[in-house]
Design an enzyme around this catalytic site. Sequence first.
Site, PDB file in Angstrom:
ATOM      1  CG  ASP A 199      -1.895  -1.137   1.238  1.00 46.16           C
ATOM      2  OD1 ASP A 199      -2.420  -1.459   0.160  1.00 46.16           O
ATOM      3  OD2 ASP A 199      -2.144  -1.697   2.314  1.00 46.16           O
ATOM      4  CG  ASP A 217     -11.534  -1.701  -0.554  1.00 49.11           C
ATOM      5  OD1 ASP A 217     -10.839  -2.726  -0.658  1.00 49.11           O
ATOM      6  OD2 ASP A 217     -11.124  -0.571  -0.856  1.00 49.11           O
TER       7      ASP A 217
END
Length: 256
Positions: free
Chosen positions: A12, A131
């Site tokens: 990330d 998500d």
Amino acid sequence: MSVAVRVIPCLDVKDGRVVKGVNFQGLRDAGDPVELARRYDAQGADEITFLDVSASSEGRDTMLEVVSATAEQVFVPLTVGGGVRGSDDVARLLRAGADKVGINTAAIARPGLLTEVAERFGNQVIVLSVDARRCPGGVSTPSGYEVTTHGGTRSTGIDAIEWAVRAAELGAGEILLNSMDADGVTAGFDLAMLDDVRRAVRVPLIASGGAGEPGHFAAAADHGADAVLAASVFHYGMMTIGQAKDALRAAGHPVR
């Protein structure tokens, strides 16, 4: 012969650095993306996923120079996501060295994007990032799971399972299912959510969110994951790629 379960470390990236937090909050520095990618390649990662976590919320493109530098250092497939708004963005990422492209927010805004990309590059290029979280108060969906965007900060009210099914029909070649409730908590993958999505879709399913120990990877594979993805447990030395694969192998799952 069964297909090997893939182990995928996730980078990330924000402002050119790898970051990790809990439920996408409290982000802290975890290192240089190129160095970490090189380390994971050497450890035997099957793929590496690179997510520019602030590109969509900041309305900008993924940092191509970091993608290029990472791609030059690794010899396994590289998936890149963040800031993809059209098929030309996908083309730029592929030219920069990505093998697959993660798409999330843009597909929710315009589902036809998945078909456009699949027709132009093939559905094997598309990893749909979902998500998902259990619906909070005031939100209701048929499955009890909803899709979020912008690192889990925005509710969509879209049913996560219905979206996964539709996206696969539109051209998504894989689904990266990230449990926002479990993300960074290291208490294990959301196995109930995995079960529910696995029953609904036939495309490869990547489990993400919650890995804390080697046995968690085997449990996710037991519940239908074709690949297992993690970040903080690898970044902060809690385990290695090899230990994750050993646990999968011990549970009877083939690995490379």
